[in-house]
Design an enzyme around this catalytic site. Sequence first.
Site, PDB file in Angstrom:
ATOM      1  N   HIS A 273       0.849  -1.200   0.000  1.00 60.89           N
ATOM      2  CA  HIS A 273       0.000   0.000   0.000  1.00 60.89           C
ATOM      3  C   HIS A 273       0.880   1.244   0.000  1.00 60.89           C
ATOM      4  O   HIS A 273       1.464   1.617   1.021  1.00 60.89           O
ATOM      5  CB  HIS A 273      -0.943   0.026   1.206  1.00 60.89           C
TER       6      HIS A 273
ATOM      7  N   ASN B 109      -2.304  13.560   4.025  1.00 60.24           N
ATOM      8  CA  ASN B 109      -3.266  14.123   4.993  1.00 60.24           C
ATOM      9  C   ASN B 109      -2.941  13.877   6.454  1.00 60.24           C
ATOM     10  O   ASN B 109      -3.842  13.907   7.291  1.00 60.24           O
ATOM     11  CB  ASN B 109      -4.690  13.595   4.722  1.00 60.24           C
TER      12      ASN B 109
ATOM     13  N   ASP C 150       2.130   3.002   3.165  1.00 65.63           N
ATOM     14  CA  ASP C 150       1.256   4.160   2.890  1.00 65.63           C
ATOM     15  C   ASP C 150       2.054   5.399   2.490  1.00 65.63           C
ATOM     16  O   ASP C 150       1.538   6.520   2.512  1.00 65.63           O
ATOM     17  CB  ASP C 150       0.325   4.490   4.056  1.00 65.63           C
TER      18      ASP C 150
HETATM   19  C1  0GY Z   1      -4.312   6.419   2.521  1.00 65.83           C
HETATM   20  C2  0GY Z   1      -5.143   7.314   3.306  1.00 65.83           C
HETATM   21  C3  0GY Z   1      -5.661   8.531   2.967  1.00 65.83           C
HETATM   22  C4  0GY Z   1      -5.747   9.077   1.652  1.00 65.83           C
HETATM   23  C5  0GY Z   1      -5.912   8.379   0.504  1.00 65.83           C
HETATM   24  O1  0GY Z   1      -6.214   8.210  -1.772  1.00 65.83           O
HETATM   25  C6  0GY Z   1      -6.118   8.982  -0.826  1.00 65.83           C
HETATM   26  O2  0GY Z   1      -6.167  10.208  -0.938  1.00 65.83           O
HETATM   27  O3  0GY Z   1      -5.919   7.081   0.489  1.00 65.83           O
HETATM   28  C7  0GY Z   1      -6.230   9.356   4.059  1.00 65.83           C
HETATM   29  O4  0GY Z   1      -6.266  10.587   3.922  1.00 65.83           O
HETATM   30  O5  0GY Z   1      -6.657   8.770   5.072  1.00 65.83           O
HETATM   31  O6  0GY Z   1      -4.498   5.216   2.575  1.00 65.83           O
HETATM   32  O7  0GY Z   1      -3.442   6.890   1.813  1.00 65.83           O
END
Ligand code: 0GY
Length: 315
Positions: free
Chosen positions: A37, A268, A263
């Site tokens: 991920h 964010n 991740d």
């Molecule tokens: C993650 C979590 C976040 C964001 C996204 O695609 C994204 O913008 O997944 C989050 O802000 O919690 O898994 O990257």
Amino acid sequence: MNIPTSGPFDKTPGWLDWFSAPARPRFQVPPGSVDAHCHVFGPGDRFPYAPERKYTPCDAGKEQLFALRDHLGFARNVVVQATCHGADNRALVDALQASGGRARGVATVRRSATDEELQALHAAGVRGVRFNFVKRLVDFTPKDELMDIATRIARLGWHVVVYFEAVDLPELWDFFTRLPTTVVVDHMGRPDVAKGVESEEFALFLKFMDAHPNVWSKVSCPERLSVSGPPALHGEQAPYRDVVPFARTVVERFPDRVLWGTDWPHPNLKGHMPDDGLLVDFIPHIAPTALLQKKLLVDNPMRLYWPEEHTPEHS
Ligand code: 0GY
């Protein structure tokens, strides 16, 4: 690893950039490990951020992702389309094509995608779509549209990745259990760790996995879920120790249906930006044996993303 400082887009105020000098982890991941991920952002001057995005990140390109992969000792990546790129998967596809077969992808697809577009994504290495139910990240998409997409991508042998908050699982349960594919849950369905591992909410998540053998979970993102936060680097305590009981429970109960990922570049985050080396040191606390570590980091992601290379050794 230098953080880009200029570009055609202004970052969301308060944006935290990824950590440019991660420690070398103390925990050595098994050979062939997959970071299942992670994302790429832009760069925005080449792959513009989507007009409908809810945040504008710093750039975080494929070269930096691959450098981190090597630094942490991983062999492969699963790159997940980030919401800041909407359903424009060009940055993702570019990363997959540059990876020399060492990255697979999870795309965002709209109902309007043609069969030819899906085939092109498949050829690039996409093996799943992501349905996002986190309201601060995306606008609402009707469930019949999502079910249509799931039915079409099932024919390609792809799976569905779902991202949601724990409080929303009851409402989403019927939809999730009707999905015709493997369903991979991001970050254990984001449990509220302050409620404890015995909470009704987390019990429902475990029941969801128990009752549905097609449901997998990423035991990722302790830095997003933790209230206690990280200890001093390489301290004696587990990093993000309040998340350990949750992730360890999932790994020990469902050892053949768990994935792990950094991740990176950690969109964010508000409080702190994790050191990715420290995140790797979280792994032996949630997968305490060599067998569990190999399932989590090698066997399971290989079975899901590189089935053609999956050997009996990757049992
Ligand atoms: C993650 C979590 C976040 C964001 C996204 O695609 C994204 O913008 O997944 C989050 O802000 O919690 O898994 O990257």
